[in-house]
Design an enzyme around this catalytic site. Structure first.
Site, short mmCIF file in Angstrom:
data_model
loop_
_atom_site.label_atom_id
_atom_site.label_comp_id
_atom_site.label_asym_id
_atom_site.label_seq_id
_atom_site.Cartn_x
_atom_site.Cartn_y
_atom_site.Cartn_z
N CYS A 186 0.86 -1.18 0.00
CA CYS A 186 0.00 0.00 0.00
C CYS A 186 0.90 1.23 0.00
CB CYS A 186 -0.90 -0.01 1.24
SG CYS A 186 -2.02 1.40 1.31
N LEU A 187 0.61 2.17 -0.89
CA LEU A 187 1.44 3.37 -0.97
C LEU A 187 1.35 4.19 0.32
CD1 LEU A 187 0.73 4.47 -4.66
CD2 LEU A 187 2.70 3.21 -3.77
N GLU A 213 -8.55 -0.63 -3.84
CA GLU A 213 -8.89 0.81 -3.96
C GLU A 213 -10.30 1.09 -3.44
OE1 GLU A 213 -6.47 2.62 -4.38
OE2 GLU A 213 -5.18 1.01 -5.13
N HIS A 262 -10.19 1.35 0.19
CA HIS A 262 -9.71 2.67 0.65
C HIS A 262 -10.87 3.66 0.70
CE1 HIS A 262 -5.38 2.67 1.16
NE2 HIS A 262 -5.14 2.15 -0.02
#
Ligand code: K1U
Ligand code: ZN
Length: 184
Positions: A88-89, A131, A134
């Site tokens: 995960c960035l 995503e 998120h």
């Protein structure tokens, strides 16, 4: 276009749920362009609005050089179960095995506000689910066993010291390097 700072684990925005987009405006398209630029510079395959400190329900994805914008995405079909590694960035250097549906169909709006459907398998299916999570304040860590999560969190406590403001600034030279590699 601008590179955006990526918010890292510990910033409460990563646990917030986003607000559905009511109109795809030029301002939202600018955010989308900045998110793509940031995602490419960070060498990611996806990026959600909360990761750049925004609450609009929008994410960008690019697996295998097929850029996708998903506004107000919803999973309409999900089947199979596959385990695979995720990063995960917003949690740099931490990885974990997560069980996800092997195939999903997602309905969403594109950058022009038109409804579309995308089917994903393999890495695209995983990235779409990551995503969309998120956008609902969920992180891949939530799926790890207690032990694996504890070990990931203790590693993160050391990594986190690199981000005192809970922001990760992406180096624009990373983007320039990628363009140079593509040109070769
Ligand atoms: O949302 C993010 O944090 C982006 C994240 C998406 C993701 C990665 C792996 C599995 C599912 C979703 C990343 O891009 S992290 C970078 C990364 O792990 C990766 C990069 C290229 C190929 C495969 C993984
Ligand atoms: Zn992530």
């Amino acid at each position: 276009m601008s590179l955006l700072d990526i918010h890292v684990l510990g910033d409460p925005i990563l646990r917030e749920t986003t607000t559905p987009v009511t109109a795809v405006t030029d301002e939202l398209r600018r955010l989308i362009d900045d998110m793509f630029e940031t995602m490419y510079a960070a060498k990611g395959i996806g990026l959600a609005a909360t990761q750049v400190g925004r609450r609009e329900r929008v994410a960008v994805v690019d697996v295998d050089e097929s850029p996708l914008v998903i506004v107000n995405p919803e999973i309409t079909l999900s089947e199979g179960k596959v385990r695979g590694e995720e990063g995960c960035l917003s949690i740099p250097e931490i990885y974990g095995d997560v069980e996800r549906a092997g195939r999903v169909v997602v309905s969403a709006l594109d950058r022009e506000g038109r409804a579309f459907e995308v089917e994903g398998t393999e890495l695209l299916a995983r990235c779409l689910q990551h995503e969309i999570d998120h956008l609902h304040g969920r992180l891949f860590l939530d799926y790890l066993s207690v032990l694996k999560r504890r070990s990931a969190m203790s590693k993160w406590e050391r990594e986190r010291a690199k981000y005192p403001a809970l922001r990760r600034t992406i180096d624009p030279r990373d983007l320039a390097e990628q363009h140079n590699e593509e040109a070769l």
